[in-house]
Design an enzyme around this catalytic site. Structure first.
Site, PDB file in Angstrom:
ATOM      1  N   ASP A   1       0.826  -1.204   0.000  1.00 12.13           N
ATOM      2  CA  ASP A   1       0.000   0.000   0.000  1.00 12.13           C
ATOM      3  C   ASP A   1       0.863   1.259   0.000  1.00 12.13           C
ATOM      4  OD1 ASP A   1      -1.326  -2.294   1.042  1.00 12.13           O
ATOM      5  OD2 ASP A   1      -2.914  -1.055   1.868  1.00 12.13           O
TER       6      ASP A   1
ATOM      7  N   GLU B   1      -6.886 -10.814  -4.323  1.00 11.68           N
ATOM      8  CA  GLU B   1      -6.727 -11.847  -3.304  1.00 11.68           C
ATOM      9  C   GLU B   1      -7.922 -12.796  -3.196  1.00 11.68           C
ATOM     10  OE1 GLU B   1      -5.608  -9.781   0.250  1.00 11.68           O
ATOM     11  OE2 GLU B   1      -3.976  -8.734  -0.763  1.00 11.68           O
TER      12      GLU B   1
ATOM     13  N   GLN C   1      -9.872  -6.980  -6.789  1.00 12.74           N
ATOM     14  CA  GLN C   1      -9.427  -5.800  -7.523  1.00 12.74           C
ATOM     15  C   GLN C   1      -8.780  -6.298  -8.808  1.00 12.74           C
ATOM     16  OE1 GLN C   1      -6.368  -4.966  -4.193  1.00 12.74           O
ATOM     17  NE2 GLN C   1      -5.577  -3.833  -5.913  1.00 12.74           N
TER      18      GLN C   1
END
Length: 718
Positions: A329, A470, A582
């Site tokens: 991140d 994920e 995502q």
């Protein structure tokens, strides 16, 4: 739009509000809990680098001793929102200065009414200083008593990290007395000291209550109807990470500000300098304007200004979520803001990775590979701290295996990518030679070592991995992983050539240190040139081997919903569907946009967008989805995705903001505005823009630094 505002106190949402009213200064942050406390609150102050071990579990940032407690008594009755009658309530966070203000009009159970104003900020001018002021306007005659404390009895949701060492009352000649509290983390042994001083309109003679672990200063002042009384509480925080004498340093720092006004003036000046460097102005959209400023503010208060030994956790320093651990991140989502507006901070964050290279090398070696495999979740040392098992969200009696620490290898390339972007934007050759090149070489070495040869395809690939999406683990040839590995290997060769031609002596020294020879560089380029990627004729890229064979799903069939598809399907079953947390492929195309044609980006956007869980999947996704939508010239679709990211914390769209700020989403909000709607691109040849503004935006202005010079870019709306 500079003010985050709350006009009603709602106990059920207090954890969310504690998060969004977090203040900080890059050294520490404090959640927006009430000074006087409230049942069920999650009071927390986190200091960068102060980690402690949790038995049998993880290493986590330790919730520091509480500096906030300030109890007010009106004619002997304690002020509390849990009792009495609340007439009005308002709370404001001024993003221009980091000043948090709360205004309350309240009547005690026995009928004493007063307006109380609490103000506080974490000094940006002196990162060890915390400032709190309370003003009371009584509607009665009698007394107002203030009890100011420091409290060592704090925990991390039940886990106690602190051992009380000592506390003491200090007389100070010609000034107010000072109290100090000294404590130490139970396992890591980090010494932390706090010092407290009270200042009033007139000299104070506070009474000291020597409560073990909770040293308290008590001041009682006469009250008369309509005449305000006030008190200022200064607190200094230091640790053994800062000095060998934390108590002495805290005692010195707490006496420096003469009064509230002096400290606040310095605060305004310090924040003005920051906003002058990074301000973004959106005309015609107040919500978007506030959201981008809020996002930048929260990243700035978590950003280490003077410490290269720490990183920014996924929840910044604002909550208990993810234990203060840093992920990819930071490098991919948060770092671009700092690279473009505060390069010194960006360098600190990257140097954290450089200082933890040995831990990354050790992880790679333990797994049987060479080079540097960085931890998926990282704390102080850089060792892997990803939990192996967590409670299953469908059945709390069971445990679910966490595979990211074992399979998410792409983080090493993410870090190398951030290094390259920093160098590209800043032109900091000295740092690149001293630190950056080694990071790129060692991550490339890992990807060359980790690559496996596939005879059937006559290509290299990466088996048994996990990409950014994920929902799918244990996959082969994840497109994001393969693309970033190829980029990492190719870039390592380019950096080596640059060093050899521009700084031959330094190149030879570094190559000798790492044992790098020409044969290894040639092998890296051979691997890069032969990494497998499944691409259809129209440019559509398969996310991983056999992804197109998974069961397709129409997500609209599951609406309305309030849960992720991961929860709906279950952890194992989600692997079997073409539903994404995502979009891996779009993420890679955003980062490596020059490597793809417009047709390929369009084909992948059209395919993966309807298969992505935008609402309850990853909070990292919407901002990147917005940028890709701009790249395919769909600014209105981009705006929908952008607002999902913009509202993640301010509106608690995912009902989990109480765990802390979504740091990656905050960084993504800035990127969506600057790189998406503004279309900023930086290359070896300079920078360009290609704006695609939403129809209702009247003007967009943003600032960034390129090679040490500030650039100010303005686009008018349609």
């Amino acid at each position: 739009m500079w003010i985050v505002n709350e006009t009603n106190f709602t106990p059920s949402s207090q954890h969310h509000k504690e998060t969004i009213f977090t203040i900080g200064n890059g050294y520490l942050s404090t959640r927006g809990a009430l000074e006087e406390g409230f049942p069920g609150d999650r009071r927390a102050t986190f200091v960068h680098g102060v980690f402690d071990d949790v038995p049998v579990s993880v290493t986590e940032l330790a919730n520091a001793p509480d500096w906030l407690p300030l109890h007010v008594f009106l004619n002997g009755e304690r002020f509390s929102l849990a009792t009495g009658q609340l007439h009005s309530f308002e709370r404001d966070l001024d993003l221009r200065s980091g000043l948090l203000t709360r205004r309350v009009r309240w009547t005690s159970p026995q009928g004493c009414t007063a307006t109380l104003v609490f103000e506080r900020f974490a000094s940006l001018e002196d990162e060890h200083l915390l400032c709190l002021r309370c003003q009371v306007l009584p509607e009665f005659d009698g007394s107002v008593e203030f009890r100011a404390s420091l409290n060592v009895n704090m925990d991390n949701e039940g886990i106690v990290h602190w051992t009380h060492i000592d506390q003491r009352f200090h007389e100070v000649s010609g000034a107010e007395p000072v109290v100090h509290l000294s404590s130490r983390t139970r396992n890591s042994g980090i010494h932390l000291a706090m010092a407290m001083r009270l200042v009033g309109a007139a000299p104070l003679q506070p009474e000291f209550w020597d409560v073990p672990g909770v040293p308290t200063l008590c001041v009682s002042l006469p009250a008369s109807r309509g005449n305000a009384v006030e008190i200022t509480k200064f607190v200094a925080v230091t640790t053994a990470r800062d000095t060998t004498q934390p108590v002495e340093m805290a005692l010195e720092r707490v006496t420096l500000p003469a009064n509230w006004d002096q400290a606040l003036h310095a605060q305004h000046q310090a924040w003005q300098q920051i906003w002058d460097r990074m301000e973004v102005t959106i005309e015609g959209d107040d919500e978007a304007q506030l959201a981008v400023r809020f996002s930048m503010f929260q990243l700035q208060v978590a950003a280490p200004r003077h410490d290269n030994r720490v990183n920014i956790g996924a929840k910044t320093l604002s909550g208990f979520g993810y234990h203060g651990h840093a992920f990819w991140d930071t490098e991919i989502f948060m770092l671009p803001l700092f690279t473009c507006t505060s390069p010194r901070i960006a360098r600190n964050l990257l140097e954290y990775r450089y200082l933890t290279l040995d831990a990354a090398r050790a992880k790679a070696k333990e797994a049987g590979f060479r080079g540097a495999w960085f931890a998926w979740e990282s704390a102080d040392s850089g060792a892997e701290v990803t939990p192996t098992w967590v409670p299953d969200f469908r059945d709390r009696k069971k445990l679910a295996r966490v595979w990211t620490g074992d399979l998410a290898i792409h983080i090493s390339a993410d870090i190398a990518y951030a290094v390259r972007q920093y160098w590209l934007v800043t032109g900091d050759d000295d740092w690149m030679i001293a630190c950056g090149a080694e990071l790129i070489f060692e991550t490339a070495r890992f990807f060359a070592s980790r690559a496996g040869w596939d005879e059937s395809r006559n290509a290299y690939g990466y088996k048994d991995v996990l990409g950014p999406d994920e929902y799918h683990d244990h996959v082969d040839n994840n497109a994001y992983t393969n693309l970033l590995a190829r980029w990492n290997l190719t870039t390592a060769g380019q950096v080596a050539e640059w060093m050899q031609s521009s700084h031959p002596h330094k190149a030879s020294v570094l190559f000798a240190k790492l044992g790098l020879e020409e044969d290894e560089f040639r092998h890296w380029q051979h691997v890069a040139a032969n990494i497998f990627l499944h691409v259809r004729s129209n440019g559509l890229i398969e996310q991983f081997d056999h992804f197109f064979e998974r069961t397709d799903v129409n997500l609209e069939d599951y609406e309305p919903r309030s849960r992720s598809m991961h929860v709906i399907f279950g952890i194992q079953a989600a692997n079997e569907y073409q539903v994404l947390k995502q979009p891996d492929v779009l993420m890679a195309q955003y980062l490596l946009h020059d490597a793809f044609s417009a047709a390929s980006i369009q084909a992948n956007y059209d395919y993966y967008t309807p298969r992505t869980d935008h609402t309850y999947g990853s909070s990292l996704g919407p901002s990147i989805q917005a940028i890709i939508a701009c790249m395919v010239n769909k600014p209105e679709e981009a705006y929908e995705h952008f607002m999902r990211a913009a509202r993640a914390d301010l509106r608690d769209e995912r009902s989990n903001a109480g765990d802390g700020i979504h740091g990656a989403s905050a960084g993504g909000v800035w990127q969506a505005v600057v790189f998406g709607f503004g279309g900023l691109r930086v290359s070896e040849n300079g920078w360009t823009t290609q704006p695609r503004l939403p129809a209702h935006w009247k003007r967009l202005t943003f600032r960034f630094f390129h090679r040490g010079r500030q650039q100010v870019v303005t686009f008018p709306g349609k």
